[in-house]
Design a protein around this motif. Structure first.
Motif, PDB file in Angstrom:
ATOM      1  N   GLU A 131       0.740  -1.203   0.004  1.00 41.09           N
ATOM      2  CA  GLU A 131       0.052  -0.116   0.080  1.00 41.09           C
ATOM      3  C   GLU A 131       0.847   1.114  -0.021  1.00 41.09           C
ATOM      4  OE1 GLU A 131      -3.131   0.114   2.928  1.00 41.09           O
ATOM      5  OE2 GLU A 131      -3.068  -1.793   3.370  1.00 41.09           O
TER       6      GLU A 131
ATOM      7  N   ASN B  34       3.289   2.605   2.602  1.00 42.72           N
ATOM      8  CA  ASN B  34       2.567   2.723   3.929  1.00 42.72           C
ATOM      9  C   ASN B  34       2.739   1.411   4.376  1.00 42.72           C
ATOM     10  OD1 ASN B  34       0.716   2.729   6.095  1.00 42.72           O
ATOM     11  ND2 ASN B  34      -1.028   2.359   4.926  1.00 42.72           N
ATOM     12  N   GLU B  35       2.263  -0.035   3.932  1.00 38.74           N
ATOM     13  CA  GLU B  35       2.549  -1.029   4.418  1.00 38.74           C
ATOM     14  C   GLU B  35       2.332  -2.072   3.482  1.00 38.74           C
ATOM     15  OE1 GLU B  35      -0.493  -1.962   7.331  1.00 38.74           O
ATOM     16  OE2 GLU B  35      -1.964  -1.546   6.039  1.00 38.74           O
TER      17      GLU B  35
HETATM   18 MG    MG Z   1      -3.388  -0.440   5.358  1.00 38.74          MG
END
Ligand code: MG
Ligand code: ATP
Length: 390
Positions: free
Chosen positions: A259, A271-272
């Motif tokens: 992400e 993000n992750e």
């Molecule tokens: Mg997430």
């Protein structure tokens, strides 16, 4: 055993899944469509994947006898959620082919280790600090505020996260979270969010889906839109390159989603990552010639990885339990016949008996030959569901 030089595991064999949620269910559906038998391990007797699998072992993920039975019954085993205990995957891997591997999952399930991996790969992530001790809390730089305090482990759908503006709020939030290991991230000015799903084989070969544009509401994915021109092409290229670096750096085998945030200044920040198929990739079932679950199957069994092709524009709407309560109690299902009267509407429900607010009950993918047609159907679907316009 990792997926290696071994010959492919062919249809007719039995595949295992750790976890019985909707991701496991859609994997089971893909595997059964190709003639595999399936075994799901999940303690919940009515888990979405357990309900449709040939076999369902109802046991805890750490139950060694159940893990050994899963290994005995299966030719290869995958996982559908990142919080599956890494030691359980290691135990299975001593006996059978397992992907993704325990080491990659252990990194993805811990935000501190995950961020360290992004840094090691040279992929920019949000400025952050790891907070495990009162001394680390006191040493947090002012520049990280306002920020979001996230538990290092076991967070999902925005759970285990608190927004903090001041040092006092930060200290209170950390106490509130029980003083568990956390990561404080600087609050970034987001222009949009997107994600990339790759499938990587044991030989390092990788294929990917188009960049997906995601809209979140209250920390939960609300809508995913995937069509030409949706995300600027230079950003798409950077996001795919970054995702490949992240997967390569883990020697990853399986399907992975990364992400990203796109900031107001147009820059891309990771993000992750999720070591499994992802909610933002559900549209692939109806809009691509191979779905993310088909590719999970191919990476697990060692069958050829062919680049997937998106043949239709797609918009996916998540169907949360809230939709069952728009007229108050008792729960009433949304108007399925009206929704299914829309061109290109594909309804997926996960077999969860009890709707609850915030619970993912299913999703609706809308496909179309043109972007305009897809958008028109998706907007009408949102109206019928009583969702805010997007
Ligand atoms: Mg997430
Ligand atoms: P999931 O696993 O369901 O994707 P999660 O609980 O792991 O969610 P995150 O992805 O960390 O949560 O955050 C959820 C959402 O909160 C993000 O998609 C984004 O909209 C917002 N968010 C998270 N971190 C930041 C940040 N540093 N700056 C701005 N917004 C953020």
């Amino acid at each position: 055993m990792s997926v290696g030089e071994d010959p492919p595991i062919l249809p007719g064999a039995t595949l295992g899944v750790m976890g019985g949620g909707q991701l496991g269910r859609m994997f089971v559906q893909a595997a059964q469509a190709m003639g595999y038998f399936t075994v799901v391990l999940d303690p919940d007797a009515s888990s979405p994947a357990g309900l449709i699998s040939h076999h369902h072992l109802k046991a805890d993920y750490q139950d060694e006898a159940a893990l050994d039975e899963l290994a005995r019954r299966c030719d290869a085993i995958t996982t559908e959620f990142e919080n599956v205990p890494a030691p359980a995957l290691r135990r299975l891997a001593q006996q059978r082919r397992v992907s993704p591997g325990a080491d990659a999952v252990a990194i993805a399930q811990d935000r501190a280790r995950e961020k360290a991996h992004f840094v090691a790969c040279g992929v920019p992530c949000a400025p952050h600090a790891v907070i495990e001790t009162p001394a680390q809390l006191a040493a947090v730089a002012d520049a990280l505020l306002p920020g979001i305090l996230k538990t290092a482990q076991l967070g999902y759908d925005g759970k285990g996260q608190t927004r903090v503006r001041t040092r006092a709020e930060l200290a209170a939030a950390w106490n509130e979270l029980g003083g568990v290991p956390c990561v404080l991230e600087k609050m970034l000015p987001l222009k949009m969010e997107c994600s990339v799903i790759v499938a990587r084989g044991a030989d390092g070969a990788m294929v990917h889906f188009p960049v997906q544009r995601n809209l979140h509401r209250d920390g939960i994915l609300f809508v995913t839109e995937v069509y030409e021109g949706n995300v600027p092409s230079t950003l798409c290229e950077s996001a795919v390159i970054a995702t490949r670096k992240i997967a390569d750096g883990l020697h990853y085998v399986g399907v992975m989603c990364v992400e990203f945030f796109v900031l107001q200044d147009g820059s891309l920040v990771v993000n992750e990552m999720a070591p499994r198929p992802h909610n933002s990739g559900h549209y692939t079932i109806d809009a691509c010639d191979l779905s993310q679950f088909d590719l999970q199957l191919r990476t697990l069994t060692g069958l050829p990885l062919v680049a997937p092709r998106q043949h239709s524009s797609a918009i996916m709407l998540n169907l949360l339990g809230d939709l069952w309560f728009s007229a108050g109690e008792p729960a009433v299902a949304p108007p399925w016949p009206e929704l299914l009267a829309l061109p290109g509407a594909h309804l997926h429900l996960y077999g969860k008996e009890h709707p609850r607010r915030g619970r993912k009950m299913g999703h609706l993918s809308v496909t179309g030959a043109s972007v305009a047609q897809t958008r028109a159907s998706a907007r009408e679907a949102a109206r019928l569901l009583g969702l805010d316009a997007f």
